[in-house]
Design a protein around this motif. Structure first.
Motif, PDB file in Angstrom:
ATOM      1  N   TRP A 245      25.459  56.545   0.484  1.00  0.00           N
ATOM      2  CA  TRP A 245      26.204  55.330   0.189  1.00  0.00           C
ATOM      3  C   TRP A 245      27.252  55.572  -0.892  1.00  0.00           C
ATOM      4  O   TRP A 245      28.364  55.085  -0.797  1.00  0.00           O
ATOM      5  CB  TRP A 245      25.265  54.220  -0.282  1.00  0.00           C
ATOM      6  N   GLN A 246      26.846  56.274  -1.952  1.00  0.00           N
ATOM      7  CA  GLN A 246      27.728  56.507  -3.092  1.00  0.00           C
ATOM      8  C   GLN A 246      28.271  57.928  -3.057  1.00  0.00           C
ATOM      9  O   GLN A 246      27.562  58.864  -2.696  1.00  0.00           O
ATOM     10  CB  GLN A 246      26.968  56.295  -4.406  1.00  0.00           C
ATOM     11  N   CYS A 247      29.513  58.078  -3.445  1.00  0.00           N
ATOM     12  CA  CYS A 247      30.118  59.397  -3.515  1.00  0.00           C
ATOM     13  C   CYS A 247      29.623  60.115  -4.768  1.00  0.00           C
ATOM     14  O   CYS A 247      29.341  59.479  -5.788  1.00  0.00           O
ATOM     15  CB  CYS A 247      31.636  59.284  -3.570  1.00  0.00           C
TER      16      CYS A 247
ATOM     17  N   CYS B 137      31.901  57.277   1.990  1.00  0.00           N
ATOM     18  CA  CYS B 137      31.060  56.734   0.919  1.00  0.00           C
ATOM     19  C   CYS B 137      31.892  55.854  -0.010  1.00  0.00           C
ATOM     20  O   CYS B 137      33.112  55.835   0.068  1.00  0.00           O
ATOM     21  CB  CYS B 137      30.429  57.881   0.125  1.00  0.00           C
ATOM     22  N   GLY B 138      31.211  55.135  -0.860  1.00  0.00           N
ATOM     23  CA  GLY B 138      31.852  54.367  -1.925  1.00  0.00           C
ATOM     24  C   GLY B 138      32.649  53.163  -1.449  1.00  0.00           C
ATOM     25  O   GLY B 138      32.300  52.491  -0.473  1.00  0.00           O
TER      26      GLY B 138
END
Length: 155
Positions: free
Chosen positions: A141-143, A76-77
């Motif tokens: 998608w994002q941590c 992610c990230g």
């Protein structure tokens, strides 16, 4: 009725009883003034073929290196964004090699370049599909932000 129409048409100025067809103006050099396709008559030089193969082998090296041993996390990230940047580099290097191989008529190099492009698309799909809901596994998608628990300093 047809006789009336013929008589009216005959009264029009510049129109005779038999049809008058003006021939098309002839062009110098035949029917076409410019060639329809620019066929390449000269074969590519050896340095041009080496250059095309160098581009293809560069794309192949980047693809194998990134596909086999990406050293960072891609969960992610920003590491995921870096991985997608590398995958886009694989696809672009395949396209670069394919265009050079097409230009210099190197058929085997062109086929290898198309495989490199396909390989880059497969690498991208392996990371995109779990994040868009088309795979059994789900990824984000994002941590998630981790907060550190600070010890209480004041009693």
């Amino acid at each position: 009725m047809a006789g009336v129409v013929d008589r009216l048409l005959a009264q029009l100025p510049g129109l005779h009883s038999e049809p008058h067809v003006t021939p098309a103006p002839s062009r110098p050099g035949g029917q076409w003034t410019t060639p329809v396709s620019m066929a390449r008559t000269a074969s590519a030089s050896q340095s041009q073929l080496i250059g095309a193969w160098a581009r293809v082998l560069l794309g192949l090296a980047v693809g194998v290196t990134i596909g086999a041993g990406w050293p960072y996390s891609r969960t992610c990230g920003m590491p995921l964004a870096g991985y997608f940047g590398a995958v886009v580099t694989i696809i672009l290097s395949g396209a670069w090699g394919a265009s050079a191989a097409w230009k210099y008529r190197a058929s085997l190099a062109h086929i290898v370049s198309l495989f490199i492009i396909f390989y880059g698309i497969v690498l991208a799909a392996a990371e995109l599909l779990p994040r868009t809901g088309y795979a059994v596994d789900h990824a984000v998608w994002q941590c998630e932000e981790t907060t550190l628990a600070l010890p209480e300093l004041l009693p």
